[in-house]
Design a protein around this motif. Structure first.
Motif, PDB file in Angstrom:
ATOM      1  N   LEU A 299       0.267   4.281   5.703  1.00 26.54           N
ATOM      2  CA  LEU A 299      -0.368   4.812   4.501  1.00 26.54           C
ATOM      3  C   LEU A 299      -0.882   3.683   3.610  1.00 26.54           C
ATOM      4  O   LEU A 299      -1.953   3.800   2.994  1.00 26.54           O
ATOM      5  N   GLU A 300      -0.156   2.577   3.552  1.00 21.74           N
ATOM      6  CA  GLU A 300      -0.640   1.424   2.795  1.00 21.74           C
ATOM      7  C   GLU A 300      -1.905   0.858   3.420  1.00 21.74           C
ATOM      8  O   GLU A 300      -2.809   0.394   2.711  1.00 21.74           O
ATOM      9  N   ALA A 301      -1.991   0.902   4.747  1.00 22.65           N
ATOM     10  CA  ALA A 301      -3.217   0.468   5.412  1.00 22.65           C
ATOM     11  C   ALA A 301      -4.391   1.367   5.025  1.00 22.65           C
ATOM     12  O   ALA A 301      -5.492   0.886   4.727  1.00 22.65           O
ATOM     13  N   LEU A 302      -4.180   2.672   5.026  1.00 17.59           N
ATOM     14  CA  LEU A 302      -5.244   3.600   4.648  1.00 17.59           C
ATOM     15  C   LEU A 302      -5.696   3.346   3.213  1.00 17.59           C
ATOM     16  O   LEU A 302      -6.900   3.345   2.914  1.00 17.59           O
ATOM     17  N   ALA A 303      -4.734   3.148   2.308  1.00 17.87           N
ATOM     18  CA  ALA A 303      -5.085   2.865   0.917  1.00 17.87           C
ATOM     19  C   ALA A 303      -5.914   1.591   0.813  1.00 17.87           C
ATOM     20  O   ALA A 303      -6.742   1.446  -0.093  1.00 17.87           O
ATOM     21  N   SER A 304      -5.710   0.676   1.761  1.00 15.49           N
ATOM     22  CA  SER A 304      -6.449  -0.587   1.792  1.00 15.49           C
ATOM     23  C   SER A 304      -7.806  -0.443   2.473  1.00 15.49           C
ATOM     24  O   SER A 304      -8.544  -1.431   2.603  1.00 15.49           O
ATOM     25  N   GLY A 305      -8.110   0.754   2.920  1.00 19.81           N
ATOM     26  CA  GLY A 305      -9.397   1.006   3.551  1.00 19.81           C
ATOM     27  C   GLY A 305      -9.448   0.723   5.034  1.00 19.81           C
ATOM     28  O   GLY A 305     -10.533   0.607   5.614  1.00 19.81           O
ATOM     29  N   THR A 306      -8.287   0.630   5.677  1.00 21.25           N
ATOM     30  CA  THR A 306      -8.233   0.290   7.096  1.00 21.25           C
ATOM     31  C   THR A 306      -7.719   1.468   7.909  1.00 21.25           C
ATOM     32  O   THR A 306      -6.648   1.994   7.608  1.00 21.25           O
ATOM     33  N   PRO A 307      -8.467   1.894   8.939  1.00 22.89           N
ATOM     34  CA  PRO A 307      -8.021   3.027   9.755  1.00 22.89           C
ATOM     35  C   PRO A 307      -6.814   2.671  10.608  1.00 22.89           C
ATOM     36  O   PRO A 307      -6.531   1.496  10.855  1.00 22.89           O
TER      37      PRO A 307
END
Length: 404
Positions: A299-307
């Protein structure tokens, strides 16, 4: 559980280390949220030595506890008499237990003392038993028996995803609530992308893959290495950055070196700014653990814009949504998913990732957990309250008339 005003919420957790990831993050964020809502959070965890400090998440008490052999530093609160005495001194108004096995006995202590309990299920018993038996058996009957005892012992059971709740739905647990965790949307952002950081890990034509998580058997980190091997066998220029530590680290390093694969290993990253930049700079994050019940790192990756490419066996597809893909099996399935994501326009996949993460603010998680305790934000205290003193033990405040 009747609603009340300012409450002392004592939280117990086992299997926490100085380099724990998701669980430590969840404990910190929920504690800070409880404190901001006007309650008194107290966290009790195992550690190398005794400690007692006031932090942004409230009071944190560390109890010297033994390490679990072969678990990469995990410690467990095993001294029941000592913990019971501590609970008696703390006089909790609510007890929140982030451990469904070694701390289940504390629910009995709470019942005897009239303290309502919430058990947070951070793992899937179905999944863990499946891993322990190597997938050869499906010990649903044993899981059902143990889960029924867990549900009966606590006033509420909280699961963070529908996937995690399924094993409790199966036994008809009447006290089950689903409350998703959250992500720090202000800290993990797409604009943390760092060209210099990327240049230090990958050439312009290379895809930068990131595995971020504990290197332990249940996380299946070898799947990330297998995905890289498969991609490069197909002629895809890709490199892998592994962030994390654990008992599988040396084995993974040896396997990567033997295969001649471009893998760089970083240990646990305590610097949250660096972690945010790493997550925003990667092209794809791999989350191959098959028994993840939520997946905060993903989820932190998604928040960072990374799939994210996640295990189809876990709860992560539920969290990731259309901002990533679910991969079956081992390396080839993950390689297919990586290629499909890389085929999407970069700006589009980054917007989709951030949009999905914005569905999970920590404020919503805190509100949901407080509701599980039948609590709401409390009125601010009339005078400052030392979290180490229960309101019933606090000295009387003298009332005076006139000016100061």
């Amino acid at each position: 559980m009747p609603a009340s005003n300012r409450m002392r919420i004592v939280r117990l957790a086992n299997f926490v280390t100085e380099s724990s990831g998701g669980l430590r993050t969840a404990l910190r964020q929920l504690g800070a949220g409880y404190a901001a809502a006007g309650h008194e959070p107290v966290l009790v965890v195992p550690g190398r030595r005794d400690g007692d400090q006031i932090t942004e998440q409230g009071r944190v008490i560390t109890v010297a506890s033994p390490a679990v052999p072969g678990m990469g530093g995990y410690r467990v609160l095993l001294d029941r008499p000592r913990l019971a005495r501590l609970l008696t001194r703390l006089r909790p108004d609510r007890l929140e237990i982030s451990d469904r096995t070694t701390l289940r006995w504390t629910a009995g202590w709470a019942r005897r003392h009239g303290v309502p309990t919430v058990m947070v299920s951070h793992e899937s018993l179905d999944g863990l038993l499946r891993l322990l038996t190597g997938g050869r058996l499906r010990p649903a009957r044993l899981a059902d028996l143990l889960n029924a005892r867990t549900a009966a012992a606590h006033d509420r059971v909280v699961c963070t995803t529908g996937w995690a709740a399924a094993e409790f739905h199966r036994i008809g647990a009447p006290n089950l609530l689903r409350v998703p965790l959250g992500v720090d949307l202000a800290h993990f952002r797409p604009d943390r992308y760092d060209p210099a950081l990327r240049a230090g890990h990958a050439a312009p034509e290379e895809a930068l893959l990131l595995h971020c998580g504990r290197l332990s058997p249940e996380k299946r980190p070898e799947r990330s290495l297998a995905a890289l091997t498969e991609l490069r066998a197909r002629g895809v220029p890709a490199v892998l950055l592994v962030v994390g530590d654990g008992p599988r680290r040396d084995r993974l390093r040896a396997a990567a070196a033997e295969a001649g694969q471009p893998v760089r290993f970083l240990r646990y990253v305590a610097d949250r700014d660096l972690l945010a930049r790493l997550l925003a700079t990667a092209d794809v994050v791999l989350a191959p653990g098959p028994v993840e019940t939520f997946g905060l790192a993903a989820l932190e990756a998604l928040a960072s814009g990374t799939p994210v490419v996640a295990s189809a066996q876990s709860a992560l597809p539920e969290v990731v949504g259309d901002a990533g893909l679910a991969a079956p099996g081992e390396g080839p399935g993950y390689a297919d998913a990586v290629l499909e994501l890389l085929g999407r326009p970069g700006a589009e996949r980054r917007r989709a990732a951030r949009r999905q993460a914005e569905r999970f603010p920590w404020s919503a998680a805190v509100a949901g957990f407080l509701a599980a305790h039948d609590l709401h934000p409390a009125d601010p205290p009339a005078v400052p309250v030392d979290p180490r003193v229960h309101p019933a033990d606090a000295p009387a405040v003298p009332v005076t008339s006139g000016g100061r």
